[in-house]
Design an enzyme around this catalytic site. Structure first.
Site, mmCIF file in Angstrom:
data_model
loop_
_atom_site.group_PDB
_atom_site.id
_atom_site.type_symbol
_atom_site.label_atom_id
_atom_site.label_comp_id
_atom_site.label_asym_id
_atom_site.label_seq_id
_atom_site.Cartn_x
_atom_site.Cartn_y
_atom_site.Cartn_z
ATOM 1 N N PHE A 80 -94.752 0.537 18.310
ATOM 2 C CA PHE A 80 -94.866 1.547 17.257
ATOM 3 C C PHE A 80 -96.282 2.112 17.174
ATOM 4 O O PHE A 80 -96.476 3.295 16.878
ATOM 5 C CB PHE A 80 -94.463 0.958 15.909
ATOM 6 C CG PHE A 80 -92.978 0.801 15.735
ATOM 7 C CD1 PHE A 80 -92.087 1.359 16.633
ATOM 8 C CD2 PHE A 80 -92.466 0.092 14.661
ATOM 9 C CE1 PHE A 80 -90.713 1.210 16.478
ATOM 10 C CE2 PHE A 80 -91.094 -0.058 14.488
ATOM 11 C CZ PHE A 80 -90.218 0.503 15.400
ATOM 12 N N GLU A 102 -89.401 10.213 20.371
ATOM 13 C CA GLU A 102 -90.440 9.701 19.448
ATOM 14 C C GLU A 102 -89.998 9.789 17.989
ATOM 15 O O GLU A 102 -90.795 10.046 17.087
ATOM 16 C CB GLU A 102 -91.783 10.432 19.628
ATOM 17 C CG GLU A 102 -92.173 10.792 21.049
ATOM 18 C CD GLU A 102 -92.335 9.588 21.961
ATOM 19 O OE1 GLU A 102 -91.912 8.480 21.598
ATOM 20 O OE2 GLU A 102 -92.857 9.764 23.055
#
Length: 400
Positions: free
Chosen positions: A252, A379
């Protein structure tokens, strides 16, 4: 490095960006403008004359990778190990210009720098950094980032790729999908479940059992490479694991770097589509007058320009926060969600001004719109970023 605006950045920019209604360049420093202009010139000279052919051929031009390296674009936000150490705003400006050429070009820089190189720089050992970062910054080695799986996209916690110990070694098995650059990469960052949680692995792509297959045919991101990776009994030494992170916070942290760049890049695609439509409207005659003279056309152009200006102001604000160390993850979601959503609307609207000619590769809007279908998805989808912001506003998570 100067980050605040300087007098060198104050000038009339109306002749540079026709969509600029707010004198955006006056908010940039001389160094920022100089870098922006270098990348813009590269795209104008080497990308735009060729991109329609590359898109039609569904080919990413590997021959431009050394040129990216010469411009300092690979891992440009990282410091040391041959990386340029540029600011977040400078990275954003470069992403804008690259995506004005094509989303596939900005995606290459993002996968290489924001994902693969960032994973090594943030989470890797000194030995991993020394081995890979200088080569990747110099364009001598290409990297990819293996997180997404066929049934684990928005929910990476459900990944089934698994790493098990075998003595001191690690053995990886699993499948990754929609992995940019995998079949041309020399190194892959693979994220896998282990008995101790999600771990990242630095995997040379010539390791036995590693296979990358391009996903074809595609209607979007045609001048780019996405692959499926199959990992079968891939044996790695103990030192292949990224030692400084465990859990999904590892990937992340890299995804946030990429998402930040997207907030800038998508506005580059939107600006390029707008400029094609504006120029066409000034030349195309209908009913005895130029399209630009009709009220409906002017309304379309104004609406597009307003969203482009707002998108760039948002991206710049995020960049200044990032350079100050104050950017929060939910704010990245604001930029990614808003600017992707608006950019694809702008490109579609620009196509309407071009009429039937707009479906050809002679003009950029529909190519950009097709690419943005992918950029809007990867994303983090619109839905994921909406729920991130919903949780921020309400204090209640709604993912499950």
């Amino acid at each position: 490095m100067t980050l605040a605006p300087t007098s060198a950045g104050i000038h009339d920019s109306t002749t540079v960006d026709p969509s600029d209604l707010v004198s955006f360049d006056t908010l940039l420093s001389g160094e920022e403008l100089a870098l922006r202009d270098r990348v813009r010139a590269f795209v104008q000279e080497q990308i735009k004359p060729n991109i329609a052919r590359w898109y039609e051929e569904a080919r990413f031009p590997l021959e431009i990778v050394p040129e990216f390296a010469k411009l300092g674009l690979l891992g440009m936000h990282l410091k040391g190990h041959g990386c340029a150490g540029q600011s977040a705003v400078e990275y954003g400006l470069a992403a804008t210009e690259l995506e004005a050429g094509d989303s596939g070009l900005r995606t290459f820089v993002s996968v290489q720098g924001s994902l693969a190189m960032t994973a090594i720089a943030k989470h890797g050992s000194d030995e991993q950094k020394d081995e890979w970062l200088p080569r990747m910054a110099g364009g001598e080695a290409i990297g990819c980032f293996g997180l997404t799986e066929p049934s684990a996209g928005s929910d990476p916690s459900s990944m089934t790729t698994f790493g098990r110990r075998d003595g001191k070694d690690w053995i990886l098995n699993g499948t990754k999908r929609w992995i940019g650059l995998a079949n041309v990469a020399q190194v892959a960052i693979i994220w896998a479940q282990t008995e101790s949680g999600v771990r990242g692995f630095v995997v040379p792509t010539d390791t036995p059992g590693f296979k990358a297959t391009p996903i074809e045919p595609k209607l979007s991101m045609r001048a780019s490479i996405q692959c499926e990776i199959n990992l079968h009994e891939v044996r790695l030494p103990a030192e292949a694991v990224l030692p400084n992170v465990t859990g999904l916070k590892g990937p992340f942290a890299c995804l946030n770097e990429a998402r930040y760049g997207i907030a800038w890049g998508t506005m580059g695609a939107a600006r390029d589509a707008f400029e094609d439509a504006l120029n066409y409207s000034k030349e195309r005659l209908q009913f005895g007058r130029r399209l630009a003279g009709y009220q409906l056309t002017q309304q379309k152009l104004v609406d597009m320009a307003l969203e482009i200006n707002k998108g760039f102001l948002l991206a710049l604000h995020l960049g200044r926060l990032k350079d100050a160390g104050k950017l929060q993850p939910h704010q990245i979601s604001v930029g990614k969600l808003n600017n992707c959503r608006e950019a694809i609307k702008i490109c579609r609207e620009a196509r309407t001004i071009l009429g039937g000619n707009g479906i050809t590769l002679d003009y950029s809007p529909l190519r950009h719109a097709n690419n943005l279908e992918s950029v809007r998805t990867y994303e983090g989808t619109d839905e994921v970023h909406t729920l991130i912001l919903g949780q921020k506003l309400t204090g209640t998570g709604a993912f499950r």
